[in-house]
Design an enzyme around this catalytic site. Sequence first.
Site, PDB file in Angstrom:
ATOM      1  N   LYS A   5      -4.575  -2.479   5.248  1.00 46.90           N
ATOM      2  CA  LYS A   5      -5.746  -1.620   6.045  1.00 46.90           C
ATOM      3  C   LYS A   5      -5.221  -0.266   6.058  1.00 46.90           C
ATOM      4  O   LYS A   5      -3.943   0.246   6.411  1.00 46.90           O
ATOM      5  CB  LYS A   5      -5.835  -2.065   7.325  1.00 46.90           C
ATOM      6  CG  LYS A   5      -6.859  -1.525   8.296  1.00 46.90           C
ATOM      7  CD  LYS A   5      -7.086  -1.998   9.759  1.00 46.90           C
ATOM      8  CE  LYS A   5      -7.855  -1.464  10.576  1.00 46.90           C
ATOM      9  NZ  LYS A   5      -8.100  -2.027  11.719  1.00 46.90           N
ATOM     10  N   SER A  44     -12.240  -3.493  13.125  1.00 43.46           N
ATOM     11  CA  SER A  44     -12.382  -2.600  12.508  1.00 43.46           C
ATOM     12  C   SER A  44     -11.511  -2.744  10.784  1.00 43.46           C
ATOM     13  O   SER A  44     -11.547  -1.995  10.082  1.00 43.46           O
ATOM     14  CB  SER A  44     -11.378  -1.196  12.941  1.00 43.46           C
ATOM     15  OG  SER A  44      -9.993  -1.633  13.199  1.00 43.46           O
ATOM     16  N   SER A  59     -10.335  -7.024  16.128  1.00 47.93           N
ATOM     17  CA  SER A  59     -10.439  -6.225  14.617  1.00 47.93           C
ATOM     18  C   SER A  59      -9.715  -6.968  13.464  1.00 47.93           C
ATOM     19  O   SER A  59      -9.805  -6.735  12.331  1.00 47.93           O
ATOM     20  CB  SER A  59     -10.012  -4.900  14.762  1.00 47.93           C
ATOM     21  OG  SER A  59     -11.329  -3.912  14.917  1.00 47.93           O
TER      22      SER A  59
END
Length: 522
Positions: A94, A175, A199
């Site tokens: 990420k 996210s 997330s």
Amino acid sequence: MPAVAVPPAGRDAPRVEEVSLGDIAAALAARRATAEGVTRAYLARIAAMDRQGPALHSVIATNPDAIAQARASDARRRAGTPLGPLDGVPILVKDNIETRDPMPTTAGSLALKDNLTGRDAPVIARLRAAGAVILGKTNLSEWANIRSSASMSGWSAIGGLVRNPYALDRSACGSSSGTGAAIAASFAAAGIGTETDGSVVCPSSMNGLVGLKPTVGMVSRTHIVPISHSQDTAGPMGRSVADVAMLFSAMVGSDPADPATSGADAQRRDYAAGLRADALAGRRIGVIRPPAMRPALAARYDAALAALKRAGAVLVDVTPPKAEGIAAAEFDVLKMELKSDLAAYLASTPATVATRSLADVIAFNTAHAAQEMPFFGQEVFEAAQATGGVDDPGYRAARATSLRLAGAEGIDAMLAAAEATLLVAPSYGMAWLSDPVYGDQFQGPSASELPAIAGYPHLTVPMGLAAGLPVGLSFIGPAWSDGAVLAAGYAYEQASHARVAPRYPPTVAGTAGGEGGSTSRR
């Protein structure tokens, strides 16, 4: 949106679609495949499907050094000195987690487009020491979905909007949306997300993945763009429990710069080695039954509970606490910690990053509103800036309230009432339509709040498809029970075999409409 540079895969590229991390590791160990070949195959798949084909927009950048890393892994294997089972296995990360590779760490924001730090977050250093190939950076909800309560999950100014491989017009959830969509689409063997509240588990649930939000303190947070030192953690995401356990085993460890991890070295072990199909036999499980679930979700949950029984679990219904005021207290904590923690992070970034505080980021967004705020604003940032940070007079009380309601009076109380060691619940409802006007419209239950606030482990495992969309089953335990939730999730997975691979349809009918309000998944 950055271009994705892809070397050709070649005619003899190995198949990587729906191939497990474990199988890739075994093929590399047996010399049936090379790390370079596997890496090129993933890069070719990203090129064919992330900007073209279904155009998932799940990968912000591929690593220019990935092929060199793969070749180095192959050389170690030829020399008989592999670093372990992950040596040569490509992993996506990420884009709020720093790597020393020539890729900026942007958190999806143009304010950090030049954030080339040249340093590995300790969690990445551990993966690199295990030989993993850092394949690239995944898209995310900008600033990990903390900028606005009206956000559209999966959108960032750097990467655009992530699309869900199970229905391209639906949310991949935030996210860690890019990691969720990318791993579901087999763009890497597995991936790393981060969670503050939901997330890792939400994008895992809604993209048909296994995702582990670890106990806070198992995995270092140093050099990860922060929201909250009370709740933030990185976590592994993959297509099976065994894959997640293998990746997690390489991530765990203490970091002197992160005091929360002082006990992590004592938790280091091979979490995949102990996975057994009979791990649920005789185990008491507390069952949370959310009210008013949609029929399709309720049917999948009933089937999951039946699979748990077949695996030998003893199911005991529990009643969740009312926990009045927990959401407000958590939100206050997140705002105050965001102001302080983000300033501390920005102070450590290179001089090429002009924003050095939350106030600077707010000003940057205002000055670049056309690019940064075409769909939603930054009212949460502004509310956080209005606090006194962790020196705010209300900070300690808010944290104590949220922690008590989530832990002692929440998860701990439910486990005690059921005389159980773990809880299960539906992770979330089904994915909603991505909507730039109204933002996220979460449908149905959410299991993330209590374990996120308490810092307890939370694993989601696929329950199959409900009305054509993936849904997940959550396993929640007390602090440091990460091995237990993985073991239970594996036994359920073997009893259910519920995961269905994505087929990239443009849409799916029959899941619009409300079953609850909107909230952010950070």
